[in-house]
Design a protein around this motif. Structure first.
Motif, short mmCIF file in Angstrom:
data_model
loop_
_atom_site.label_atom_id
_atom_site.label_comp_id
_atom_site.label_asym_id
_atom_site.label_seq_id
_atom_site.Cartn_x
_atom_site.Cartn_y
_atom_site.Cartn_z
N ILE A 1 0.81 -1.22 0.00
CA ILE A 1 0.00 0.00 0.00
C ILE A 1 0.85 1.28 0.00
O ILE A 1 0.34 2.37 -0.23
CB ILE A 1 -0.98 0.03 1.20
CG1 ILE A 1 -0.23 -0.17 2.52
CG2 ILE A 1 -2.09 -0.99 1.04
CD1 ILE A 1 -1.06 0.14 3.74
N GLN A 2 2.16 1.14 0.25
CA GLN A 2 3.03 2.32 0.28
C GLN A 2 3.51 2.75 -1.11
O GLN A 2 4.00 3.85 -1.28
CB GLN A 2 4.26 2.05 1.17
CG GLN A 2 3.91 1.92 2.65
CD GLN A 2 5.08 1.40 3.46
OE1 GLN A 2 6.21 1.45 3.03
NE2 GLN A 2 4.77 0.92 4.65
N VAL A 3 3.40 1.84 -2.08
CA VAL A 3 3.92 2.17 -3.42
C VAL A 3 2.82 2.81 -4.28
O VAL A 3 1.62 2.57 -4.04
CB VAL A 3 4.48 0.92 -4.14
CG1 VAL A 3 5.71 0.41 -3.44
CG2 VAL A 3 3.43 -0.16 -4.27
N PRO A 4 3.25 3.63 -5.27
CA PRO A 4 2.25 4.26 -6.14
C PRO A 4 1.42 3.23 -6.90
O PRO A 4 1.90 2.12 -7.16
CB PRO A 4 3.08 5.10 -7.11
CG PRO A 4 4.46 5.14 -6.56
CD PRO A 4 4.62 4.01 -5.62
N GLU A 5 0.21 3.62 -7.24
CA GLU A 5 -0.75 2.74 -7.93
C GLU A 5 -0.13 2.06 -9.16
O GLU A 5 -0.30 0.87 -9.38
CB GLU A 5 -1.96 3.59 -8.34
CG GLU A 5 -3.10 2.82 -8.95
CD GLU A 5 -3.98 2.14 -7.91
OE1 GLU A 5 -4.07 2.66 -6.78
OE2 GLU A 5 -4.53 1.06 -8.21
N ALA A 6 0.63 2.88 -9.95
CA ALA A 6 1.18 2.38 -11.22
C ALA A 6 2.18 1.25 -11.02
O ALA A 6 2.29 0.35 -11.86
CB ALA A 6 1.87 3.53 -11.96
N ALA A 7 2.91 1.27 -9.90
CA ALA A 7 3.94 0.26 -9.67
C ALA A 7 3.46 -0.88 -8.78
O ALA A 7 4.17 -1.85 -8.53
CB ALA A 7 5.17 0.91 -9.03
N ARG A 8 2.21 -0.75 -8.29
CA ARG A 8 1.73 -1.70 -7.27
C ARG A 8 1.69 -3.15 -7.78
O ARG A 8 2.14 -4.05 -7.08
CB ARG A 8 0.35 -1.27 -6.79
CG ARG A 8 -0.11 -2.07 -5.56
CD ARG A 8 -1.29 -1.47 -4.88
NE ARG A 8 -1.00 -0.17 -4.31
CZ ARG A 8 -1.92 0.75 -4.00
NH1 ARG A 8 -3.19 0.48 -4.23
NH2 ARG A 8 -1.57 1.90 -3.48
N ASP A 9 1.20 -3.34 -9.00
CA ASP A 9 1.09 -4.72 -9.53
C ASP A 9 2.45 -5.42 -9.53
O ASP A 9 2.58 -6.56 -9.10
CB ASP A 9 0.53 -4.69 -10.96
CG ASP A 9 -0.99 -4.60 -10.94
OD1 ASP A 9 -1.56 -4.65 -9.82
OD2 ASP A 9 -1.59 -4.47 -12.01
#
Lengths: 254, 292
Positions: A45-53
């Motif tokens: 949950i700490q990483v940006p949405e774009a890199a989450r996957d």
């Protein structure tokens, strides 16, 4: 009495043997799923949405490595070193079992358990995590890699048990190596790039590093240069082979 | 012959644990008792024959390792499952489908132990467990190394009775290593006496007895009265508290018997006492060595 060859009864016996070892179940089945859940909820949950996957896939791949490391290395080492300490393999040999047949049965039984652990892990990830669907080729690559790493780790654990012939020493060493491998290969939250240069070079010789760090790049398809990974597998396999030969030399008849 | 040992030498470091110079052969159907004190080389001999230790010399046999069965001093098994599972894997069978195995389990009164794990068995039950599997192997040559060591007197007696009863009338070839003379008297028809890694004597029990003890011996308490009564007879080496009197023939035996009965002396007569035979064989062996 005829000499005993590896058969399904021996494999079943080894499966029952593993079943009696709590550590294998906890570290091989419960621990990876539990850690994946914890890491995905904290780091994810700490990483940006774009890199989450990609981050979630990396976490899943790293934790999938815990399965062979726990079952084939820690669990097997603990189980077999206790047998060696009490001279169970000698008793089996006197009953007409050859060491190579016993080892084959042990490897098959542990691979069956590892397969079950992968299945449980996969189902758990499907239920609890929302990660991209992998390409079939990527899943095959991952599974083949994990089985090969698992067999090599089992041979190392087998050799260590045969060299030290004591449960306490073998367990201490396998546990230390286990955590060292986790740190070096980026499974403890510290990426390989964050390690000192010398340790990065050591990490580059370990196949787990590539699974943990690179396999996410072709999770949904694409190309990947497998050569460094294959070289690390061969290197890791060579270490296992040397240890096995040394163990046999040490335990030769005197 | 099942097996012949020639010029065998086993060394542990610089120390010679076993040295057999004259050839020794184990024949089919023979029951050989191996006896000797601690460090005599008994277990070393078994290990050499089984290929568990290096040796110089020759052990000539057509037997493959799997044609030999061995009950070692220590026999350990995994502790993660009931012993029935171990038994079924080792013997490649199922207890409920194998009548012969069931018969053996019943014979040793072992049925209620099958669901237990190995550490939960008593000392005697642990020995029985291995013995049952050894017997089921039906090997050409079976070794029993100190089967009853560590067991209390009663358990030891019961176990030996069972083994003697099981092997009675059968033609299995056995090598029985033991500290207990009475066990060998019950099971062995040949004796291999070892001491400090050397062969002191080897042969049929009755022949060895005649060689070292005579036709028969009488064992009495070692006291002044008994010494005086038997002074005209040949006495043999014996434990300090006993007096072993040797008789060369029936006439001498009758004469001694009359004296003992007339003086109401308690005694034991034997023509197969392995303990007295061993003590005297050992003494003669070293006496001859000194003369040489």
């Amino acid at each position: 009495m005829k000499q005993k060859r590896c058969n399904w009864k021996m494999v079943l016996y080894e499966l029952r043997n593993i079943n009696g070892n709590f550590m294998t179940h906890f570290f091989g089945i419960v621990f990876p799923s539990m850690m994946t859940l914890i890491f995905s909820k904290t780091i994810g949950i700490q990483v940006p949405e774009a890199a989450r996957d990609k981050v979630l896939v990396s976490i899943v791949l790293s934790m999938s490595l815990v399965i062979p490391m726990s079952i084939m290395f820690i669990g097997y080492g603990a189980l077999y070193s206790q047998e060696v300490e009490h001279e169970v393999p000698l008793r089996m040999r006197l009953f007409g079992f050859r060491e190579r047949n016993l080892l084959a049965a042990k490897i098959i039984a542990h691979m069956i358990l590892m397969t079950a652990a992968f299945a449980i892990f996969a189902v758990f990830q499907m239920i609890t995590m929302d990660i991209p669907k992998p390409a079939a080729s990527s899943v095959i690559c991952l599974l083949v890699s994990l089985y090969l790493i698992g067999i090599i780790l089992l041979v190392i654990a087998h050799s260590l048990a045969d060299i030290f012939r004591k449960f306490g020493i073998t367990f201490g060493i396998t546990m230390s190596v286990y955590f060292l491998l986790m740190v070096l290969t980026g499974m403890m939250g510290i990426s390989t790039e964050q390690l000192p240069k010398a340790l990065q070079k050591v990490a580059a010789t370990l196949p787990m590093t590539y699974v943990s760090n690179d396999f996410a790049d072709f999770w949904t398809g694409g190309s990947y240069n497998f050569m460094p990974f294959i070289q690390s597998l061969l290197f890791f396999g060579a270490i296992a082979g040397i240890l096995l030969m040394y163990a046999q030399y040490r335990n030769r008849r005197t | 012959m099942l097996l012949t040992i020639k010029q065998l030498q086993v060394k542990y470091g610089d120390q010679t644990a076993l040295q057999i110079n004259s050839p020794i052969s184990f024949g089919k159907g023979e029951r050989i008792g191996v006896i000797g004190s601690n460090g005599a080389g008994k277990t070393t001999l078994v290990k050499a024959i089984l290929g568990l230790t290096n040796y110089d010399g020759r052990i000539i046999t057509d037997l493959q390792p799997e044609q030999m069965a061995a009950h070692m001093q220590s026999n350990a098994y995994v502790t993660t499952m009931p012993i029935r599972r171990i038994m079924e894997m080792v013997l490649d069978t199922r207890v409920k489908e194998n009548k012969e195995l069931q018969e053996l389990i019943d014979f040793f009164e072992f049925g209620n132990c099958l669901s237990k794990r190995f550490p939960a068995l008593s000392g005697g039950q642990k020995q029985k467990f291995t013995i049952i599997m050894i017997m089921m192997q039906k090997a050409e040559l079976t070794f029993y190394d100190e089967v009853t060591s560590g067991l209390d007197f009663e358990t030891r007696q019961k176990l030996m009775e069972k083994m003697v009863e099981w092997y009675r009338g059968k033609e299995d070839s056995l090598v029985i290593v033991s500290h207990y003379y009475e066990e060998l008297e019950q099971l062995a028809d040949k004796i291999l006496l070892l001491d400090r890694g050397r062969v002191v004597a080897f042969g049929r029990t009755d022949e060895l007895f005649r060689t070292y003890c005579g036709d028969a011996i009488f064992i009495l308490d070692n006291n002044r009265v008994n010494c005086s009564l038997t002074k005209e007879f040949r006495t043999l080496r014996s434990p300090n508290h006993l007096l072993a009197v040797s008789c060369r023939d029936r006439e001498e035996e009758k004469r001694l018997l009359t004296i003992l009965v007339n003086h109401r002396v308690n005694f034991k007569r034997s023509n197969s006492d392995i303990e007295i035979m061993s003590i005297n064989a050992r003494e003669r062996f070293y006496a001859q060595g000194e003369n040489r």
